[in-house]
Design an enzyme around this catalytic site. Structure first.
Site, PDB file in Angstrom:
ATOM      1  N   ALA A 128       0.867  -1.178   0.000  1.00  0.00           N
ATOM      2  CA  ALA A 128       0.000   0.000   0.000  1.00  0.00           C
ATOM      3  C   ALA A 128       0.905   1.230   0.000  1.00  0.00           C
ATOM      4  O   ALA A 128       2.068   1.162   0.427  1.00  0.00           O
ATOM      5  CB  ALA A 128      -0.887  -0.020   1.237  1.00  0.00           C
ATOM      6  N   GLU A 158      -0.577  -9.351  -0.136  1.00  0.00           N
ATOM      7  CA  GLU A 158      -2.009  -9.523   0.166  1.00  0.00           C
ATOM      8  C   GLU A 158      -2.857  -9.633  -1.099  1.00  0.00           C
ATOM      9  O   GLU A 158      -3.763 -10.465  -1.167  1.00  0.00           O
ATOM     10  CB  GLU A 158      -2.487  -8.357   1.051  1.00  0.00           C
ATOM     11  CG  GLU A 158      -1.883  -8.421   2.449  1.00  0.00           C
ATOM     12  CD  GLU A 158      -2.100  -7.147   3.251  1.00  0.00           C
ATOM     13  OE1 GLU A 158      -1.784  -6.055   2.743  1.00  0.00           O
ATOM     14  OE2 GLU A 158      -2.596  -7.240   4.384  1.00  0.00           O
TER      15      GLU A 158
HETATM   16  N1  CAA Z   1       4.544   3.150  -1.034  1.00  0.00           N
HETATM   17  C1  CAA Z   1       4.900   4.278  -1.673  1.00  0.00           C
HETATM   18  N2  CAA Z   1       5.998   4.380  -2.440  1.00  0.00           N
HETATM   19  C2  CAA Z   1       6.763   3.271  -2.562  1.00  0.00           C
HETATM   20  C3  CAA Z   1       6.446   2.059  -1.930  1.00  0.00           C
HETATM   21  C4  CAA Z   1       5.271   2.020  -1.131  1.00  0.00           C
HETATM   22  N3  CAA Z   1       4.861   0.904  -0.509  1.00  0.00           N
HETATM   23  N4  CAA Z   1       7.414   1.165  -2.223  1.00  0.00           N
HETATM   24  C5  CAA Z   1       8.289   1.792  -3.021  1.00  0.00           C
HETATM   25  N5  CAA Z   1       7.901   3.053  -3.231  1.00  0.00           N
HETATM   26  C6  CAA Z   1       8.580   4.090  -4.034  1.00  0.00           C
HETATM   27  C7  CAA Z   1       9.783   4.660  -3.307  1.00  0.00           C
HETATM   28  O1  CAA Z   1       9.384   5.664  -2.400  1.00  0.00           O
HETATM   29  C8  CAA Z   1      10.607   5.185  -4.450  1.00  0.00           C
HETATM   30  O2  CAA Z   1      10.049   6.399  -4.873  1.00  0.00           O
HETATM   31  P1  CAA Z   1      11.038   7.659  -5.247  1.00  0.00           P
HETATM   32  O3  CAA Z   1      11.844   7.155  -6.415  1.00  0.00           O
HETATM   33  O4  CAA Z   1      10.075   8.743  -5.589  1.00  0.00           O
HETATM   34  O5  CAA Z   1      11.858   7.895  -4.041  1.00  0.00           O
HETATM   35  C9  CAA Z   1      10.345   4.178  -5.554  1.00  0.00           C
HETATM   36  O6  CAA Z   1       9.147   3.490  -5.195  1.00  0.00           O
HETATM   37  C10 CAA Z   1      11.447   3.147  -5.687  1.00  0.00           C
HETATM   38  O7  CAA Z   1      11.627   2.569  -4.408  1.00  0.00           O
HETATM   39  P2  CAA Z   1      13.067   2.427  -3.713  1.00  0.00           P
HETATM   40  O8  CAA Z   1      13.983   3.537  -4.143  1.00  0.00           O
HETATM   41  O9  CAA Z   1      12.854   2.245  -2.246  1.00  0.00           O
HETATM   42  O10 CAA Z   1      13.569   1.072  -4.399  1.00  0.00           O
HETATM   43  P3  CAA Z   1      14.578   0.002  -3.795  1.00  0.00           P
HETATM   44  O11 CAA Z   1      14.885  -0.939  -4.895  1.00  0.00           O
HETATM   45  O12 CAA Z   1      15.699   0.662  -3.097  1.00  0.00           O
HETATM   46  O13 CAA Z   1      13.730  -0.771  -2.670  1.00  0.00           O
HETATM   47  C11 CAA Z   1      11.788  -1.889  -1.804  1.00  0.00           C
HETATM   48  C12 CAA Z   1      12.623  -1.538  -3.047  1.00  0.00           C
HETATM   49  C13 CAA Z   1      12.595  -2.827  -0.892  1.00  0.00           C
HETATM   50  C14 CAA Z   1      10.515  -2.577  -2.265  1.00  0.00           C
HETATM   51  C15 CAA Z   1      11.464  -0.591  -1.032  1.00  0.00           C
HETATM   52  O14 CAA Z   1      10.919   0.351  -1.950  1.00  0.00           O
HETATM   53  C16 CAA Z   1      10.475  -0.787   0.074  1.00  0.00           C
HETATM   54  O15 CAA Z   1      10.834  -1.293   1.114  1.00  0.00           O
HETATM   55  N6  CAA Z   1       9.229  -0.361  -0.153  1.00  0.00           N
HETATM   56  C17 CAA Z   1       8.194  -0.426   0.862  1.00  0.00           C
HETATM   57  C18 CAA Z   1       7.697  -1.857   1.046  1.00  0.00           C
HETATM   58  C19 CAA Z   1       6.685  -1.911   2.173  1.00  0.00           C
HETATM   59  O16 CAA Z   1       6.979  -1.625   3.306  1.00  0.00           O
HETATM   60  N7  CAA Z   1       5.453  -2.288   1.817  1.00  0.00           N
HETATM   61  C20 CAA Z   1       4.372  -2.416   2.745  1.00  0.00           C
HETATM   62  C21 CAA Z   1       3.566  -1.157   2.793  1.00  0.00           C
HETATM   63  S1  CAA Z   1       2.421  -1.162   4.117  1.00  0.00           S
HETATM   64  C22 CAA Z   1       1.060  -2.000   3.536  1.00  0.00           C
HETATM   65  O17 CAA Z   1       1.055  -2.560   2.461  1.00  0.00           O
HETATM   66  C23 CAA Z   1      -0.113  -1.973   4.478  1.00  0.00           C
HETATM   67  C24 CAA Z   1      -1.234  -2.838   4.135  1.00  0.00           C
HETATM   68  O18 CAA Z   1      -1.220  -4.039   4.369  1.00  0.00           O
HETATM   69  C25 CAA Z   1      -2.443  -2.272   3.585  1.00  0.00           C
END
Ligand code: CAA
Length: 263
Positions: free
Chosen positions: A63, A111
């Protein structure tokens, strides 16, 4: 549609979440477009769907954390409902949905894949429920579906630790049915969808409903659900053609695609 594309190949529909700049993270707009896309699928023509993510890195990275960061309790609950409603629509969609997981499937990404009937993935896929590290619970069905897919103990371990797992481990614990190279994944998904599409559509739909509905009740009620859906297949063109084909001794005829009739 800005964030979701829909293509049709024969009797297979391919839905792609297309927000690669944010690794296909699910914000409200993506969820709303997904909802509309599923509503627009012609289930009388399409017999199986594939759900995947745009780009080579990510299926869905969860999300949208930016959107969630300022939510109040009430808004958080409403956002959870928004995702849950769409995912439940996928889970109960009349035809099978295959998740072709082509990279990160974290949080909402894991999910949404679990709301699909079948998951296959590429060898670069990463699954996980990282929510507790962000100070929240999984909110789009993770606390419920993960335990049902991989068992309570493994689901609790994944959710409490927030540890991501790679494709081989996802395969080992039964979260995915198969792992392919990135190049092979979509072909494998299409092959699987086409195999399903060749079978009697009323029967396939009734199987999905019987399995899903039966899992919610005890065995005495579950077998009644099966009996009704089994009975519902009789007198249909599918059943007549399917059984007629078997009983017809002409081997050539047996191999022909049966002109199954949709409901
Ligand atoms: N939400 C918003 N933006 C996201 C995102 C997310 N979940 N995941 C990645 N992005 C965005 C980053 O902010 C980044 O944007 P910018 O280029 O504008 O900075 C872009 O995507 C690329 O991401 P990274 O630079 O972080 O890429 P990476 O290769 O270094 O890392 C990753 C990849 C490990 C997936 C990392 O992006 C990450 O950890 N993302 C979050 C994953 C996460 O925590 N997901 C769970 C969300 S909570 C949820 O889902 C709740 C629910 O159950 C409803």
């Amino acid at each position: 549609m800005e964030f979701v594309t829909y293509e049709v190949e024969g009797q297979v529909g391919i839905i792609t979440i297309n927000r690669p700049k944010a690794l296909n993270a699910l914000n409200s707009a993506v969820l709303e477009e997904l909802d509309k896309t599923f509503d627009a699928v012609d289930v009388n023509e399409i017999r199986a769907l594939i759900l995947t993510g745009a780009g080579e890195k990510s299926f869905v990275a969860g999300a949208d954390i930016g959107e969630m960061s300022t939510l109040t309790k009430a808004e958080g609950e409403a956002f959870g409902k928004k995702g849950n409603d769409v995912f439940r629509k996928i889970e109960t969609f009349p035809i099978p949905v295959i998740a072709a997981v082509n990279g990160f499937a974290l949080g909402g990404g894991c999910e949404i894949s679990m709301s699909c009937d079948i998951r296959i993935c590429s060898d670069n896929a990463v699954f996980g429920q990282p929510e507790v590290g962000l100070g929240i619970t999984p909110g789009f069905g993770g606390t419920q579906r993960l335990a049902r897919v991989v068992g309570v103990g493994m689901a609790k371990q994944m959710i409490y630790t927030a540890r991501n797992i790679k494709a081989d481990e996802a395969y080992r614990i039964g979260l995915v049915n198969a792992v392919y190279t990135q190049e092979e994944l979509m072909d494998a998904a299409k092959k699987l969808a086409s195999t399903i599409a060749k079978n009697a559509p009323i029967a396939v739909r009734n199987c999905k409903k019987a399995i899903n509905d039966g899992l919610q009740v005890d065995m005495d009620q579950a077998i009644v659900i099966e009996e009704k859906l089994f009975g519902d297949c009789f007198e249909t063109e599918d059943q007549k053609a399917g059984m007629g084909n078997f009983l017809e001794k002409d081997k050539e005829k047996k191999l022909k695609v049966v002109p199954f009739q949709n409901k």
